[in-house]
Design an enzyme around this catalytic site. Structure first.
Site, PDB file in Angstrom:
ATOM      1  N   LYS A  15       0.832  -1.215   0.000  1.00 12.22           N
ATOM      2  CA  LYS A  15       0.000   0.000   0.000  1.00 12.22           C
ATOM      3  C   LYS A  15       0.866   1.264   0.000  1.00 12.22           C
ATOM      4  O   LYS A  15       0.600   2.199  -0.749  1.00 12.22           O
ATOM      5  CB  LYS A  15      -0.945  -0.019   1.205  1.00 12.22           C
ATOM      6  CG  LYS A  15      -1.948  -1.169   1.194  1.00 12.22           C
ATOM      7  CD  LYS A  15      -2.946  -1.071   2.310  1.00 12.22           C
ATOM      8  CE  LYS A  15      -2.328  -1.292   3.685  1.00 12.22           C
ATOM      9  NZ  LYS A  15      -1.780  -2.658   3.852  1.00 12.22           N
ATOM     10  N   THR A  16       1.900   1.288   0.840  1.00  7.87           N
ATOM     11  CA  THR A  16       2.790   2.450   0.865  1.00  7.87           C
ATOM     12  C   THR A  16       3.524   2.598  -0.455  1.00  7.87           C
ATOM     13  O   THR A  16       3.680   3.713  -0.976  1.00  7.87           O
ATOM     14  CB  THR A  16       3.792   2.323   2.020  1.00  7.87           C
ATOM     15  OG1 THR A  16       3.095   2.191   3.253  1.00  7.87           O
ATOM     16  CG2 THR A  16       4.699   3.541   2.083  1.00  7.87           C
ATOM     17  N   ASP A  30      -1.611   6.689   6.312  1.00  8.81           N
ATOM     18  CA  ASP A  30      -1.607   5.272   6.655  1.00  8.81           C
ATOM     19  C   ASP A  30      -2.484   5.021   7.876  1.00  8.81           C
ATOM     20  O   ASP A  30      -2.635   5.894   8.736  1.00  8.81           O
ATOM     21  CB  ASP A  30      -0.169   4.834   6.941  1.00  8.81           C
ATOM     22  CG  ASP A  30      -0.001   3.324   6.883  1.00  8.81           C
ATOM     23  OD1 ASP A  30      -0.928   2.640   6.397  1.00  8.81           O
ATOM     24  OD2 ASP A  30       1.055   2.825   7.309  1.00  8.81           O
ATOM     25  N   THR A  84      -5.826  -1.362   7.108  1.00 12.73           N
ATOM     26  CA  THR A  84      -5.872  -2.818   7.222  1.00 12.73           C
ATOM     27  C   THR A  84      -7.246  -3.289   7.670  1.00 12.73           C
ATOM     28  O   THR A  84      -7.505  -4.492   7.703  1.00 12.73           O
ATOM     29  CB  THR A  84      -4.821  -3.302   8.245  1.00 12.73           C
ATOM     30  OG1 THR A  84      -5.052  -2.645   9.501  1.00 12.73           O
ATOM     31  CG2 THR A  84      -3.404  -2.975   7.764  1.00 12.73           C
ATOM     32  N   ARG A 134       6.511  -8.375   1.845  1.00  3.97           N
ATOM     33  CA  ARG A 134       7.404  -7.908   2.920  1.00  3.97           C
ATOM     34  C   ARG A 134       8.068  -9.083   3.627  1.00  3.97           C
ATOM     35  O   ARG A 134       9.267  -9.053   3.927  1.00  3.97           O
ATOM     36  CB  ARG A 134       6.629  -7.051   3.915  1.00  3.97           C
ATOM     37  CG  ARG A 134       7.459  -6.620   5.133  1.00  3.97           C
ATOM     38  CD  ARG A 134       6.660  -5.708   6.049  1.00  3.97           C
ATOM     39  NE  ARG A 134       6.433  -4.424   5.390  1.00  3.97           N
ATOM     40  CZ  ARG A 134       5.409  -3.629   5.665  1.00  3.97           C
ATOM     41  NH1 ARG A 134       4.498  -4.000   6.549  1.00  3.97           N
ATOM     42  NH2 ARG A 134       5.289  -2.472   5.056  1.00  3.97           N
TER      43      ARG A 134
END
Length: 359
Positions: free
Chosen positions: A79-80, A124, A173, A232
């Site tokens: 997302k980032t 975020d 999230t 990640r």
């Protein structure tokens, strides 16, 4: 790129786990070097990339600011990275902050009033923003204006402040916690899905190239299979396997090297770590597969109730190894098979769906 972090979150409960999806400081530093710079480099999320490309190209053709974008999905899915790509594709600077950092409407007003025309504001964990700031954001997104309240009580005065057009990229999230008025103000909404093994293998090969690590196809497949569908985690496991290969071998990552390295770090073939296996072993060996209450299970594992519920269980449920039922937690037949145990006849988990509910 600007960062606005007026407060720091407490460390998430899974921050110290090798297979935890939350990013620690090391992850953030490495991810900055590994992040793709445009949509063409971004791996996976094909539907999201295709839709987002249309939104951005149309905005550029009109010479307008892109619509506000909401990205939802589990941590570690990109997302980032996508927010930074949106800014790069639009040729605009990006401001990065988070919901927990905005405790008061004044915090948000200070950020919004300093934005440049066309700038991208990445927010975020937007669902964790305070309610007063959230209500201010409604007007800012829709009318590019905020009302700054001066004074208190009957003498308070609202001073309208015009804002330059900007693009808000919100990430969450837990999309279900966003109030409908906020969700409705986003022009484009996308849900990030977990990655499949082939996509994760491509991510690993790309990252290995950037890290100058030699890895073969089978080595990448071994790491991808233990990465829980999350880039990640795949990149973190790759770095740990790289360390093992440099110390214990010739630096090249093969299937055997990857398997041996991840065995040292207690990450098994399905991506379960020590905590995951401890939960399953307690459920199977101490409670014969359940059903058992969450608090009892947590005590048996020696962890807090929240740690078991929020850290271990989501992945175990997603993998089909554990089921949540009205009577308590129940192991599935797949859990018995994964640990190489045989379910007692007539106990939940020994048979099919009927066993789970005691029918």
């Amino acid at each position: 790129m600007n960062w606005d972090e007026t407060t720091e979150d407490a460390a998430p409960p899974q921050a110290d786990r090798l297979v935890g999806a939350s990013a620690d400081h090391e992850d953030q530093a490495v991810e900055a070097a590994l992040r793709p710079k445009d949509l063409g480099e971004f791996i996976g999320q094909e539907k999201v990339r295709e839709q987002l490309d249309l939104v951005l190209r149309a905005a550029r053709a009109r010479g307008a600011t892109a619509d506000h974008v909401l990205l939802s999905g589990a941590p570690g899915l990109g997302k980032t990275t996508l927010s930074m790509i949106i800014a790069a594709e639009m040729g605009a600077p990006i401001r990065i902050t988070s919901g927990p950092a905005i405790q008061h409407a004044g915090d948000l007003a200070a950020i919004l009033s300093s934005l440049q025309e066309g700038e991208v504001l990445f927010l975020d964990e937007i669902h964790r923003m305070s309610r007063p700031a959230e209500e201010m954001l409604y007007m800012a997104m829709e009318d590019f204006r905020v009302d700054v309240i001066v004074g208190k009580g009957p003498g308070a005065t609202a001073i309208p402040l015009e804002l330059p057009p900007f693009t808000l990229v919100g990430a969450t999230t837990r999309a279900g916690l966003l109030p409908p008025p906020l969700r409705d103000r986003f022009g484009f909404t996308a849900h990030m899905e977990f990655y499949g093994p082939p996509e994760l293998e491509r991510v690993i090969h790309r990252s290995a190239g950037l890290l100058d690590v030699e890895i073969d196809t089978e080595g990448a497949a071994e790491i991808a299979g233990r990465s829980r569908g999350t880039p990640r985690i795949a990149n973190r496991l790759l770095r740990r396997v790289r360390d093992y290969a440099q110390v214990k071998a010739d630096g090249q990552i093969t299937r055997d090297i990857a398997s041996a390295a991840l065995g040292v770090y207690e990450v098994d073939g399905r991506g379960l770590d020590r905590l995951d296996r401890a939960v399953l072993e307690a459920l199977l060996k101490l409670f014969s597969g359940g059903p058992v209450g969450l608090s009892t299970l947590a005590v048996a594992v020696g962890e807090e109730r929240e740690t078991v519920e929020e850290v271990a269980e989501p992945f175990l449920v997603r993998e089909g190894l554990l089921a949540r039922t009205p009577r308590g937690r129940v192991a599935t037949p797949a859990a018995w098979a994964h640990l190489g145990l045989t379910a007692p006849q007539g106990r939940p988990g020994a048979g099919g769906q009927q066993d789970l509910f005691g029918a």
